[in-house]
Design a protein around this motif. Structure first.
Motif, PDB file in Angstrom:
ATOM      1  N   THR A   1       5.200   5.387   2.446  1.00 21.48           N
ATOM      2  CA  THR A   1       4.732   6.782   2.366  1.00 21.48           C
ATOM      3  C   THR A   1       5.707   7.554   1.471  1.00 21.48           C
ATOM      4  OG1 THR A   1       5.987   7.601   4.274  1.00 21.48           O
ATOM      5  CG2 THR A   1       3.803   6.697   4.718  1.00 21.48           C
ATOM      6  N   ILE A   2       5.143   8.361   0.595  1.00 19.08           N
ATOM      7  CA  ILE A   2       5.964   9.215  -0.276  1.00 19.08           C
ATOM      8  C   ILE A   2       5.424  10.632  -0.169  1.00 19.08           C
ATOM      9  CG2 ILE A   2       6.721   9.679  -2.646  1.00 19.08           C
ATOM     10  CD1 ILE A   2       6.200   6.716  -3.282  1.00 19.08           C
TER      11      ILE A   2
ATOM     12  N   CYS B   1       0.844  -1.205   0.000  1.00 18.83           N
ATOM     13  CA  CYS B   1       0.000   0.000   0.000  1.00 18.83           C
ATOM     14  C   CYS B   1       0.877   1.251   0.000  1.00 18.83           C
ATOM     15  CB  CYS B   1      -0.887  -0.037   1.244  1.00 18.83           C
ATOM     16  SG  CYS B   1      -1.779   1.491   1.534  1.00 18.83           S
ATOM     17  N   ILE B   2       0.666   2.109  -0.979  1.00 17.07           N
ATOM     18  CA  ILE B   2       1.382   3.391  -0.982  1.00 17.07           C
ATOM     19  C   ILE B   2       0.426   4.494  -0.546  1.00 17.07           C
ATOM     20  CG2 ILE B   2       2.642   5.109  -2.354  1.00 17.07           C
ATOM     21  CD1 ILE B   2       3.606   2.959  -4.192  1.00 17.07           C
ATOM     22  N   LEU B   3       0.895   5.283   0.405  1.00 19.41           N
ATOM     23  CA  LEU B   3       0.144   6.462   0.858  1.00 19.41           C
ATOM     24  C   LEU B   3       0.945   7.688   0.439  1.00 19.41           C
ATOM     25  CD1 LEU B   3      -0.564   5.234   4.503  1.00 19.41           C
ATOM     26  CD2 LEU B   3      -2.194   5.228   2.604  1.00 19.41           C
TER      27      LEU B   3
ATOM     28  N   PHE C   1       3.437   6.090  -8.857  1.00 16.24           N
ATOM     29  CA  PHE C   1       3.067   5.318 -10.050  1.00 16.24           C
ATOM     30  C   PHE C   1       4.293   4.664 -10.688  1.00 16.24           C
ATOM     31  CE2 PHE C   1      -1.078   7.175  -9.673  1.00 16.24           C
ATOM     32  CZ  PHE C   1      -1.916   6.240 -10.266  1.00 16.24           C
ATOM     33  N   LYS C   2       5.409   5.358 -10.702  1.00 16.37           N
ATOM     34  CA  LYS C   2       6.637   4.774 -11.267  1.00 16.37           C
ATOM     35  C   LYS C   2       7.105   3.592 -10.428  1.00 16.37           C
ATOM     36  CE  LYS C   2       8.410   8.541 -14.014  1.00 16.37           C
ATOM     37  NZ  LYS C   2       9.024   9.868 -13.918  1.00 16.37           N
ATOM     38  N   LEU C   3       7.031   3.759  -9.122  1.00 14.26           N
ATOM     39  CA  LEU C   3       7.433   2.682  -8.219  1.00 14.26           C
ATOM     40  C   LEU C   3       6.502   1.483  -8.395  1.00 14.26           C
ATOM     41  CD1 LEU C   3       9.250   1.698  -5.884  1.00 14.26           C
ATOM     42  CD2 LEU C   3       7.657   2.779  -4.291  1.00 14.26           C
TER      43      LEU C   3
ATOM     44  N   SER D   1      -4.431   8.541  -2.292  1.00 13.17           N
ATOM     45  CA  SER D   1      -4.189   9.968  -2.108  1.00 13.17           C
ATOM     46  C   SER D   1      -4.669  10.365  -0.719  1.00 13.17           C
ATOM     47  CB  SER D   1      -4.946  10.773  -3.173  1.00 13.17           C
ATOM     48  OG  SER D   1      -4.862  12.152  -2.860  1.00 13.17           O
ATOM     49  N   CYS D   2      -3.714  10.735   0.139  1.00  9.12           N
ATOM     50  CA  CYS D   2      -4.085  11.215   1.489  1.00  9.12           C
ATOM     51  C   CYS D   2      -4.231  12.731   1.383  1.00  9.12           C
ATOM     52  CB  CYS D   2      -3.016  10.841   2.498  1.00  9.12           C
ATOM     53  SG  CYS D   2      -2.738   9.079   2.583  1.00  9.12           S
ATOM     54  N   HIS D   3      -5.207  13.158   0.573  1.00 12.49           N
ATOM     55  CA  HIS D   3      -5.331  14.584   0.251  1.00 12.49           C
ATOM     56  C   HIS D   3      -5.670  15.443   1.453  1.00 12.49           C
ATOM     57  CE1 HIS D   3      -9.590  13.687   0.442  1.00 12.49           C
ATOM     58  NE2 HIS D   3      -9.349  12.665  -0.360  1.00 12.49           N
TER      59      HIS D   3
END
Lengths: 267, 304
Positions: free
Chosen positions: B242-243, B189-191, B201-203, B218-220
């Motif tokens: 997390t990025i 999971c990417i946050l 997206f590249k990762l 998206s943790c907008h």
């Protein structure tokens, strides 16, 4: 009209007494700074602000937050604040602190940090132009606030926006925490010329004379925003407090209180 | 994003006469000019006077108007910070402070123009809400929310120009205060938030080649944060990434790690944030991000 000014004089006397009374219940209070504003606040509430259906139609902002005792006692007299509210000033169950809080009866904005009132005043006055509601705005600033850059930023904007509905009063007591302004910051002066050069109409009056304050307002000549420099005495009314920086934030002891009350009621 | 901002504000203002725009000497691009000419009284340029921008907006909100303050993020949040804290947050007024060109966007302009700690600062002030949309589509939803809400102040953190669109048909609907799934995946999971979603997206593509299925969210809304959905992610995934284009102090990484402790999360968290450093690199945004260690190949090696 003469009678109105006598009533005003009485109110101002009683306001100072009420503040001194409260000062005996709390450790510290900005009494001296409130005393220099008493007549200005009286002029605004009782002579300048329009009322509609028994409620104030115009707006008053106390940018000089530390002078709020002058506003609190006026609001108490106007029955907007309750006696209980003032009795509980600076206590854990009370709603009133050393600086005015937005949301309390009669308080239009939270102030206490200096240099905020002019921005709020410009925003409100311009909104009143947008909304075309014919309201007028009165804002009271301390002279110390004219050492904040934000005040001048907003004065420039008030003139740019042609806010003729905006009137500002400076409580010019010339005294601040560190001493007397004309000695600590000589280039603070000339003040009136500086203000005029920022696009305002500006007059200088005796800030303890209600009729002079009102006259300055009524004889406005231009469509510019109006600044009335009210020359005042910090601690006005109590001889040992007058122009003594030490009284910026201090309550008189019992002996001092007795003398102060005597002096105030005599005048 | 700035063009989208101007376009949406103009469109919304035709329906809502309370919307006002207060800028501090930023050249009004595109539709902003239209707003200015159509509603001259509702558009104020304070000049290079950011404290004035916030103070005036607060006064307008006290009268029931809906002001948007807009300039480059360093000048919309840092310069008038005390006005934001006292006039907007302490009085809890519905003013939207738009920070444009956030994070490392203005790499060539140097440290005076970078906002690498804005979320950390804004988060710590009571009543402040923070929204950081990932692309122009998400910005539109966020802006519509800002135009309609009357709860309190919002710091709206946006990019500058030319951001790609990540939101697609299968993305969840945008809702204030909710983590939003942009693409699904079952292993990792990417946050993330903001336009740096591009790195996510590249990762994802790289990890996909190794047979990993990666979800991107998206943790907008950074504040109030959606801890309920975050807990669900903790329950579902053993690896969370997390990025962010923001300091390692007080941003998304801090939020997720604190919550992981509170939820006794047993999985692994990989966080990629900006270093707590002023880095003097005047190349393009990616050059500066690389110096901070925000680099997809680096992420890939660490996550594997």
């Amino acid at each position: 009209m003469q009678n109105k000014f006598l009533l005003s004089k009485d109110r101002c006397k009683l306001s100072r007494k009420r503040i001194l009374d409260i000062s005996q219940q709390v450790k510290a209070i900005h009494a001296a700074g409130a005393f220099s504003s008493i007549e200005i606040v009286d002029a605004i509430y009782y002579f300048l602000m329009k009322k509609k259906k028994n409620k104030f139609f115009d707006t008053f902002l106390m940018s000089k937050g530390h002078g709020c005792m002058a506003q609190y006692v006026a609001l108490e007299k106007l029955k907007i604040l309750k006696k209980k509210d003032l009795d509980q000033y600076c206590t854990k169950n009370g709603i009133l602190g050393c600086h005015p809080d937005y949301g309390n009866p009669g308080i239009e904005a939270s102030t206490g940090s200096l240099g905020h009132g002019m921005g709020l005043a410009v925003g409100i006055s311009h909104s009143d132009v947008i909304l075309n509601n014919k309201k007028k705005l009165f804002v009271l600033l301390s002279d110390g606030e004219f050492q904040e850059g934000s005040t001048w930023e907003n004065m420039m904007m008030a003139a740019n926006l042609n806010l003729k509905n905006l009137t500002c009063f400076i409580d010019h007591n010339g005294s601040q925490s560190f001493g007397i302004t004309k000695y600590t910051h000589p280039n603070f002066y000339p003040l009136v010329e500086k203000i005029k050069s920022f696009g305002w109409e500006c007059k200088s009056v005796n800030g303890h004379n209600v009729s002079s304050i009102i006259n300055a307002y009524k004889t406005k000549k231009t469509n510019k925003p109006l600044m009335i420099v009210c020359n005042t005495i910090k601690g006005k009314g109590v001889s040992f407090m007058e122009n003594k920086p030490i009284w910026h934030y201090r309550s008189p002891n019992k002996e001092e209180y007795k003398i102060a009350i005597k002096e105030i009621l005599k005048k | 994003m700035r063009n989208k901002f101007a376009e949406v504000i103009y469109r919304e203002s035709t329906k809502n006469s309370k919307i006002c725009v207060v800028v501090a000497d930023i050249s009004p691009a595109g539709s902003m000019n239209l707003f200015r000419s159509k509603y001259p009284k509702r558009f104020i340029n304070t000049g290079v006077a950011e404290q004035s921008m916030i103070g005036i907006a607060a006064g307008m909100a006290l009268r029931g108007l809906k002001p948007f303050c807009y300039t480059i993020a360093t000048f919309s949040l840092y310069r008038p910070f005390e006005m934001i804290r006292v006039d907007l947050c302490y009085q809890n007024l519905p003013v939207t402070v738009v920070g444009m060109g956030t994070g490392t966007v203005y790499s060539t302009l140097g440290g005076t123009h970078l906002t690498q700690e804005d979320i950390s600062i804004a988060r710590s002030v009571p009543n402040m809400n923070i929204i950081a949309p990932c692309d122009p589509v998400e910005l539109e939803d966020a802006l519509k929310y800002c135009c309609r809400q009357s709860k309190g102040p919002i710091y709206l953190r946006i990019g500058k120009a030319g951001e790609p669109t990540f939101v697609n048909k299968r993305s969840e609907k945008w809702k204030f205060g909710k983590i939003r799934k942009i693409v699904s995946g079952k292993d990792i999971c990417i946050l993330t938030f903001g336009p740096i979603m591009e790195k996510a997206f590249k990762l994802r593509e790289k990890l996909k080649k190794d047979g990993n299925s990666v979800e991107i969210n998206s943790c907008h809304t950074l504040k109030p944060f959606d801890y309920v959905t975050l807990k669900k992610k903790f329950n579902k995934y053993k690896k969370i990434i997390t990025i962010e284009d923001h300091s390692e102090i007080g941003g998304l990484a801090s939020i997720v790690k604190e919550a992981a402790y509170n939820n006794t999360y047993k999985g692994k968290i990989f966080s990629f944030s900006l270093k707590d450093k002023f880095i003097h690199c005047y190349g393009d945004q990616n050059d500066l991000l690389n110096k901070h260690g925000v680099n997809v190949n680096k992420f890939y090696r660490k996550v594997l």
